[in-house]
Design an enzyme around this catalytic site. Structure first.
Site, short mmCIF file in Angstrom:
data_model
loop_
_atom_site.label_atom_id
_atom_site.label_comp_id
_atom_site.label_asym_id
_atom_site.label_seq_id
_atom_site.Cartn_x
_atom_site.Cartn_y
_atom_site.Cartn_z
N HIS A 152 0.71 -1.40 -0.05
CA HIS A 152 -0.01 0.04 0.01
C HIS A 152 0.73 1.34 -0.08
O HIS A 152 0.65 2.22 0.77
CB HIS A 152 -1.06 -0.10 1.23
CG HIS A 152 -1.87 -1.07 1.28
ND1 HIS A 152 -2.65 -1.39 0.26
CD2 HIS A 152 -2.14 -1.96 2.15
CE1 HIS A 152 -3.49 -2.29 0.21
NE2 HIS A 152 -3.14 -2.86 1.57
N GLU A 174 -7.02 -11.86 6.02
CA GLU A 174 -8.08 -10.64 5.61
C GLU A 174 -9.49 -10.91 5.05
O GLU A 174 -9.91 -10.34 4.14
CB GLU A 174 -7.13 -9.81 4.58
CG GLU A 174 -5.73 -9.20 5.25
CD GLU A 174 -4.95 -8.74 4.35
OE1 GLU A 174 -5.03 -7.58 4.13
OE2 GLU A 174 -3.98 -9.32 3.75
N ASP A 190 -9.79 -5.38 6.18
CA ASP A 190 -10.12 -6.01 5.11
C ASP A 190 -10.94 -7.36 5.53
O ASP A 190 -12.01 -7.50 4.54
CB ASP A 190 -9.07 -6.53 4.44
CG ASP A 190 -8.09 -5.58 3.65
OD1 ASP A 190 -8.81 -4.72 3.01
OD2 ASP A 190 -6.81 -5.60 3.56
#
Length: 264
Positions: A52, A157, A183
């Site tokens: 990310h 996740e 997530d």
């Protein structure tokens, strides 16, 4: 002096003693100062997030080497769980692989295979290594020491990952199961509901699977200290405290608000 004497890090030892360890995520700062800041602040681990962020592999390697010199455990979340990414970040100085979106034992085994030298895996031989300050050691000795020091952290996740928690935790070579709560909540349609009973069910299941197979559970994706303390009391032993950008914004906003309040 042997390879094991050069490559020493207290992170894994703390976990073996049952202590709770902390990590700070790096997404913004691209220079080695972040390692020293994290060490001085008291963190045990630097979690460098390549999934990310736009951090380069070069910057990642420099930060990892700085962390090694400080006795701070450098772990990297790769953007994809492939040997190409895993091998390169480990060769650059990382001691931990954080594998996102792991859903099955088969996927976890592939991560371990890419992260470990033979006979535990299929990682390609490399020498000399930054982990040893580029000293040369016999390959058999160096590879065995690095295999022992390198940790595999798989992120849960999704509901599928939690459903397969025991199977994944049983994989030889997996060290930590880190629940990526944001997530996970999105996957089950409960985005942002950190205090939902489903979260407690998730942690209860993951912690029990980790305990059964001698692994550790990590807490991530939340800032509520009461909830974090609850899951640590249940048995979680790693806490990811958030990224440096969030910390900077929180403190900066608080300071700016204080000054604005002086006008009232």
């Amino acid at each position: 002096m042997g390879a094991a004497d050069v490559l020493r890090n207290s992170f894994k030892d703390k976990l073996k003693r049952g202590e709770v360890v902390s990590s700070m995520t790096v997404r913004l700062i691209r220079t080695t100062e972040i390692a020293r800041i994290a060490k001085t602040a008291g963190f045990d681990m630097l979690y460098i997030d390549l999934e990310h962020s736009s951090l380069s592999l070069d910057a990642t390697g420099q930060i990892c080497m700085a962390a090694l010199d400080l006795g701070l455990f450098p772990a990297v979340r790769v953007p994809a769980n492939t040997p190409e990414y895993i091998g390169r970040v480990l060769d650059g100085g990382a001691l931990g692989i954080i594998a996102p979106h792991v859903r099955s034992a088969a996927e976890a085994r592939e991560v371990v295979k890419a992260a470990k030298f033979p006979p535990k895996g299929e990682r390609g031989n490399v020498a000399p290594m930054p982990h040893f300050h580029y000293r040369s050691f016999p390959a058999a000795e160096a590879n065995a020491v690095v295999n022992d020091a390198t940790m595999v952290i798989v992120q849960f996740e999704s509901a599928q990952a939690v459903e397969n928690a025991e199977e994944i935790a049983s994989v030889d070579g997996v060290d930590i199961v880190l629940v990526g709560l944001n997530d996970y909540l999105a996957d089950i349609g409960l985005t942002g509901q950190y205090d939902h009973p489903k979260v407690r069910e998730c942690y209860s299941r993951v912690i029990e699977a980790c305990r059964k197979h001698g692994k550790h559970c990590g807490v991530g994706g939340m800032s509520d200290r009461k909830l974090i303390a609850e899951y640590v009391a249940m048995g979680a032993r790693m806490v990811n405290t958030g990224h440096e950008l969030g910390m900077l914004m929180a403190m900066g906003s608080e300071r700016a608000q204080f000054v604005r309040s002086l006008n009232q």
